[in-house]
Design a protein around this motif. Sequence first.
Motif, mmCIF file in Angstrom:
data_model
loop_
_atom_site.group_PDB
_atom_site.id
_atom_site.type_symbol
_atom_site.label_atom_id
_atom_site.label_comp_id
_atom_site.label_asym_id
_atom_site.label_seq_id
_atom_site.Cartn_x
_atom_site.Cartn_y
_atom_site.Cartn_z
ATOM 1 N N THR A 243 -43.500 45.086 -4.909
ATOM 2 C CA THR A 243 -43.597 45.688 -6.447
ATOM 3 C C THR A 243 -42.967 46.906 -6.247
ATOM 4 O OG1 THR A 243 -45.662 46.554 -5.810
ATOM 5 C CG2 THR A 243 -45.480 44.486 -7.078
ATOM 6 N N GLU A 244 -43.189 47.890 -5.361
ATOM 7 C CA GLU A 244 -42.406 49.258 -4.939
ATOM 8 C C GLU A 244 -40.971 49.072 -5.141
ATOM 9 O OE1 GLU A 244 -42.714 53.307 -4.865
ATOM 10 O OE2 GLU A 244 -43.954 51.922 -5.463
ATOM 11 N N VAL A 245 -40.360 48.039 -4.398
ATOM 12 C CA VAL A 245 -38.911 47.688 -4.461
ATOM 13 C C VAL A 245 -38.410 47.717 -5.890
ATOM 14 C CG1 VAL A 245 -37.046 46.485 -3.911
ATOM 15 C CG2 VAL A 245 -38.795 47.161 -2.129
ATOM 16 N N TYR A 246 -39.308 46.720 -6.728
ATOM 17 C CA TYR A 246 -38.884 46.568 -8.091
ATOM 18 C C TYR A 246 -38.806 47.633 -8.903
ATOM 19 C CZ TYR A 246 -39.218 44.123 -12.597
ATOM 20 O OH TYR A 246 -39.110 43.990 -13.956
ATOM 21 N N ASN A 247 -40.112 48.588 -8.883
ATOM 22 C CA ASN A 247 -40.262 49.482 -9.553
ATOM 23 C C ASN A 247 -39.162 50.758 -9.279
ATOM 24 O OD1 ASN A 247 -42.639 48.470 -11.052
ATOM 25 N ND2 ASN A 247 -43.894 49.115 -9.287
ATOM 26 N N GLN A 248 -38.977 50.716 -8.234
ATOM 27 C CA GLN A 248 -37.866 51.874 -7.778
ATOM 28 C C GLN A 248 -36.491 51.593 -8.386
ATOM 29 O OE1 GLN A 248 -38.526 54.924 -6.799
ATOM 30 N NE2 GLN A 248 -40.843 54.702 -6.471
ATOM 31 N N VAL A 249 -35.996 50.349 -8.231
ATOM 32 C CA VAL A 249 -34.876 50.090 -8.122
ATOM 33 C C VAL A 249 -34.432 49.721 -9.894
ATOM 34 C CG1 VAL A 249 -32.946 48.160 -8.144
ATOM 35 C CG2 VAL A 249 -34.368 48.897 -6.182
ATOM 36 N N ILE A 250 -35.485 49.095 -10.498
ATOM 37 C CA ILE A 250 -35.474 48.505 -11.881
ATOM 38 C C ILE A 250 -35.886 49.715 -12.816
ATOM 39 C CG2 ILE A 250 -36.099 47.149 -13.718
ATOM 40 C CD1 ILE A 250 -34.254 45.702 -11.913
ATOM 41 N N GLY A 251 -37.091 50.286 -12.448
ATOM 42 C CA GLY A 251 -37.554 51.567 -13.320
ATOM 43 C C GLY A 251 -36.849 52.675 -13.132
ATOM 44 N N GLN A 252 -36.461 53.054 -11.988
ATOM 45 C CA GLN A 252 -35.974 54.484 -11.677
ATOM 46 C C GLN A 252 -34.725 54.542 -11.125
ATOM 47 O OE1 GLN A 252 -38.905 57.132 -9.773
ATOM 48 N NE2 GLN A 252 -40.499 55.576 -10.190
ATOM 49 N N ALA A 253 -34.071 53.592 -10.783
ATOM 50 C CA ALA A 253 -32.589 53.451 -10.369
ATOM 51 C C ALA A 253 -32.518 54.178 -9.036
ATOM 52 C CB ALA A 253 -31.719 53.684 -11.188
ATOM 53 N N GLN A 254 -33.505 54.149 -8.312
ATOM 54 C CA GLN A 254 -33.677 54.852 -6.835
ATOM 55 C C GLN A 254 -33.189 53.511 -5.801
ATOM 56 O OE1 GLN A 254 -34.084 58.013 -6.072
ATOM 57 N NE2 GLN A 254 -34.781 58.574 -8.267
ATOM 58 N N PHE A 255 -31.791 53.388 -5.763
ATOM 59 C CA PHE A 255 -31.506 52.430 -4.940
ATOM 60 C C PHE A 255 -31.743 52.874 -3.363
ATOM 61 C CE2 PHE A 255 -29.391 51.653 -8.935
ATOM 62 C CZ PHE A 255 -29.146 50.253 -8.860
ATOM 63 N N GLY A 256 -31.618 54.071 -3.347
ATOM 64 C CA GLY A 256 -31.775 54.455 -1.820
ATOM 65 C C GLY A 256 -33.196 54.150 -1.195
ATOM 66 N N LEU A 257 -34.025 54.540 -1.781
ATOM 67 C CA LEU A 257 -35.336 54.353 -1.572
ATOM 68 C C LEU A 257 -35.774 52.919 -1.465
ATOM 69 C CD1 LEU A 257 -38.167 55.225 -0.998
ATOM 70 C CD2 LEU A 257 -38.767 55.599 -3.252
ATOM 71 N N GLY A 258 -35.071 52.034 -2.681
ATOM 72 C CA GLY A 258 -35.207 50.583 -2.624
ATOM 73 C C GLY A 258 -34.834 50.089 -1.179
ATOM 74 N N ALA A 259 -33.598 50.573 -0.724
ATOM 75 C CA ALA A 259 -33.022 50.242 0.340
ATOM 76 C C ALA A 259 -33.831 50.355 1.573
ATOM 77 C CB ALA A 259 -31.732 50.673 0.753
ATOM 78 N N VAL A 260 -34.415 51.461 1.795
ATOM 79 C CA VAL A 260 -35.307 51.794 2.710
ATOM 80 C C VAL A 260 -36.451 50.911 2.864
ATOM 81 C CG1 VAL A 260 -37.014 53.621 3.631
ATOM 82 C CG2 VAL A 260 -34.575 54.197 2.762
ATOM 83 N N ILE A 261 -37.322 50.641 1.714
ATOM 84 C CA ILE A 261 -38.304 49.653 1.488
ATOM 85 C C ILE A 261 -37.953 48.233 2.095
ATOM 86 C CG2 ILE A 261 -40.183 48.655 0.149
ATOM 87 C CD1 ILE A 261 -40.249 51.206 -1.144
ATOM 88 N N GLY A 262 -36.714 47.968 1.367
ATOM 89 C CA GLY A 262 -36.148 46.672 1.703
ATOM 90 C C GLY A 262 -35.846 46.306 3.456
#
Length: 564
Positions: A243-262
């Motif tokens: 859910t954090e990946v979803y919230n960071q990418v969709i909600g805040q456009a934080q692709f870098g953080l999304g990539a790390v969690i991915g």
Amino acid sequence: MSSAGVSIPATTGAGLKRGLFSDNFISWAVTIGITALILIFLVMPLWAILVLGFSTPEGFGLGNFAHTFTTARFWTLVLNSLGMALTCTVIVTGMAYAYAYTLQRAHVPFKPMLRMAALIPLFAPSLVQAQGLVLLLGRNGILNRWMGMDIDIYGFWGVVIANALYAFPYAFLILSAALAVSDARLHESAEVLGAGPWRIFRTQTLPATRYGLAAACFVVFNLVMTDFGNPMVIGGDFNVLATEVYNQVIGQAQFGLGAVIGIVLLMPAIAAKIVEKRLTKQQQALLTSQARPMVVRPAFKRDLFLGLYAYFTMALILSVILIVVLASFVKLWPYNMSFTLQHYQFDVQNGTAPLWNSVKISLATALLGVAIAGMTAIAVQKFKNPLTGPLAFLAILPSAVPGMVLGLGYVLAFNNPSNPLHFLYGSFALIIILSVYYNHAHAFLISSTSLKQISGSFDEASTMLGGSVLTTLRKVTLPLLWPTLLGVGVLFFMRTMVSLSAVIFLTTPATQVASISVLQLSDRGAVNQAAAFSVCIMLIVIAALLIVRTILWAFGAKHVTLIR
């Protein structure tokens, strides 16, 4: 000439006569083409995630990971995810083992009905289980509102129960196959030596199925660790990595953080897959040519106990699904329970378009997936050249890649203007391609298994009679393989219809699919409309299964398994 393949040296007479289209050229061309597609649509997106995860303002390094790993929230998410996934794995594996044991080793009535009930969660998006639990046990659920109870289903246990119901059929299929294989002589010998039922189970049945148990544990762990549909609907304040990946990418456009969690999500999936493969290699054949199939004899106490358990489990699975069906036919849950069909008019944003989009995408995925997975299996099993080994590894790589991670990789790779394939971004075509490669490993393994069962003597006979590789494929291989390929098409169609995490990052208002509509409607409290979409998805999948089963029966292919 080896019976394991049909590759023919270019120096043979047949090869020289056909010139440019020699058998050797065709085998290499197909192998190179299939490998190039996997590199572009599987390896490149994963590479894009790795590059972004290690890219910092100072250059290539571990800065993103250091920043993420030093935050308390990250470790809370890790502990939440691991705790939920491990708890769910233990519960699901135990329940599924007992259920499969009942169907394979006990006398209970209506076994086909029990088997079908166990598979129903496969026909719906993962969040349907959370939907049903909210309708049953949520703040406005039947038990709380109508019976005066005060059950709080939101949070850790809500996510565990929802994910357990979602993962149950996957574990059941694996364990049912493991328990179906047994040599009656071993059980008879143990009984002659005075062993009781419990000792036979402990010393023979359980050790014989340990590899199936291990495989079920790894599959369940990966599924629930990376699923975000159920936690989104029923998690409340309980958050997990998905859910954090979803919230960071969709909600805040934080692709870098999304990539790390991915990348973090990718690691346990890969580790589990490696361990599973090593355990599988150690497995020995349980049946020999002298083995005798086991005949289950009635035992009143055992059959009564296991039968009661199986029917209770079936009731639990069906109650969660049926409450969703019920909600789709009432005016306003739970305030106005009068019957209505108004929610099937889909007077919501985009109307029925997401549903038809899903059907079209699923059909296209089934057609393209059968072609790609089938040709990949043929290349690996029939065309023996230096590339087929690496191709076999790449073909099963998607089984270790969570859908959300692969979807994020597609965004990073194809939303880059410097990518020549950037034009695909935002199109149905890219969603179809993603769906093909997300489900590629399972389809490839099914196709490869069927190809191995076709004797190489057929290929040898065709070649000796002057048939080319293409002629052999067209007149020998495909006629024998078509029932399996039809089953593979059903696999692609079914999984694409219910897919959520894999496509969540790629859909736009113009390319929205039904499973995403269910999530969005649930998120804004439109319970009845979300239920109606879920019911339609399930009905479409079931209709597809019935149609294909009818076709197989009509052509005499009655023993092809469509769900595995």
